[in-house]
Design a protein around this motif. Structure first.
Motif, mmCIF file in Angstrom:
data_model
loop_
_atom_site.group_PDB
_atom_site.id
_atom_site.type_symbol
_atom_site.label_atom_id
_atom_site.label_comp_id
_atom_site.label_asym_id
_atom_site.label_seq_id
_atom_site.Cartn_x
_atom_site.Cartn_y
_atom_site.Cartn_z
ATOM 1 N N MET A 1 0.814 -1.193 0.000
ATOM 2 C CA MET A 1 0.000 0.000 0.000
ATOM 3 C C MET A 1 0.859 1.259 0.000
ATOM 4 S SD MET A 1 -3.059 -0.815 -0.327
ATOM 5 C CE MET A 1 -4.301 0.284 0.229
ATOM 6 N N PHE A 2 1.995 1.232 0.683
ATOM 7 C CA PHE A 2 2.862 2.404 0.733
ATOM 8 C C PHE A 2 3.328 2.793 -0.659
ATOM 9 C CE2 PHE A 2 7.184 4.114 0.876
ATOM 10 C CZ PHE A 2 6.934 5.295 1.560
ATOM 11 N N VAL A 3 3.707 1.788 -1.447
ATOM 12 C CA VAL A 3 4.200 2.059 -2.797
ATOM 13 C C VAL A 3 3.101 2.670 -3.655
ATOM 14 C CG1 VAL A 3 5.121 0.997 -4.895
ATOM 15 C CG2 VAL A 3 5.952 0.259 -2.664
ATOM 16 N N ILE A 4 1.898 2.168 -3.540
ATOM 17 C CA ILE A 4 0.779 2.705 -4.315
ATOM 18 C C ILE A 4 0.512 4.159 -3.915
ATOM 19 C CG2 ILE A 4 -1.696 2.522 -4.749
ATOM 20 C CD1 ILE A 4 -1.341 -0.534 -4.521
ATOM 21 N N GLY A 5 0.538 4.440 -2.634
ATOM 22 C CA GLY A 5 0.346 5.806 -2.160
ATOM 23 C C GLY A 5 1.440 6.740 -2.651
ATOM 24 N N LEU A 6 2.669 6.252 -2.632
ATOM 25 C CA LEU A 6 3.802 7.046 -3.109
ATOM 26 C C LEU A 6 3.674 7.326 -4.604
ATOM 27 C CD1 LEU A 6 6.529 8.349 -2.498
ATOM 28 C CD2 LEU A 6 7.588 6.139 -2.985
ATOM 29 N N LEU A 7 3.330 6.307 -5.377
ATOM 30 C CA LEU A 7 3.150 6.495 -6.821
ATOM 31 C C LEU A 7 2.006 7.462 -7.111
ATOM 32 C CD1 LEU A 7 3.657 2.866 -8.163
ATOM 33 C CD2 LEU A 7 5.210 4.816 -8.397
#
Length: 56
Positions: A1-7
């Motif tokens: 989820m962190f990566v999706i939020g960052l992207l």
């Protein structure tokens, strides 16, 4: 989820930079009458349009 939020955050910032670039170029193309209507001088319009796209 962190990566999706960052992207998602990066994508939103890129979209904002692109919008700033487009609107600054449009501002630079306005004629004297249109600039007067919005209360912006030619010098101010050119100064704004010369800013780099990442300065929003």
């Amino acid at each position: 989820m962190f990566v999706i939020g960052l992207l998602n955050t990066v994508w939103q910032k890129l979209q904002r930079m692109a919008r700033c670039y487009r609107t600054r170029k449009q501002l630079a193309m306005l004629d004297a009458r249109a600039l007067k209507d919005i209360g912006v001088s030619r010098a101010d319009a050119l100064e704004e349009s010369r800013k780099p796209f990442w300065r929003c």
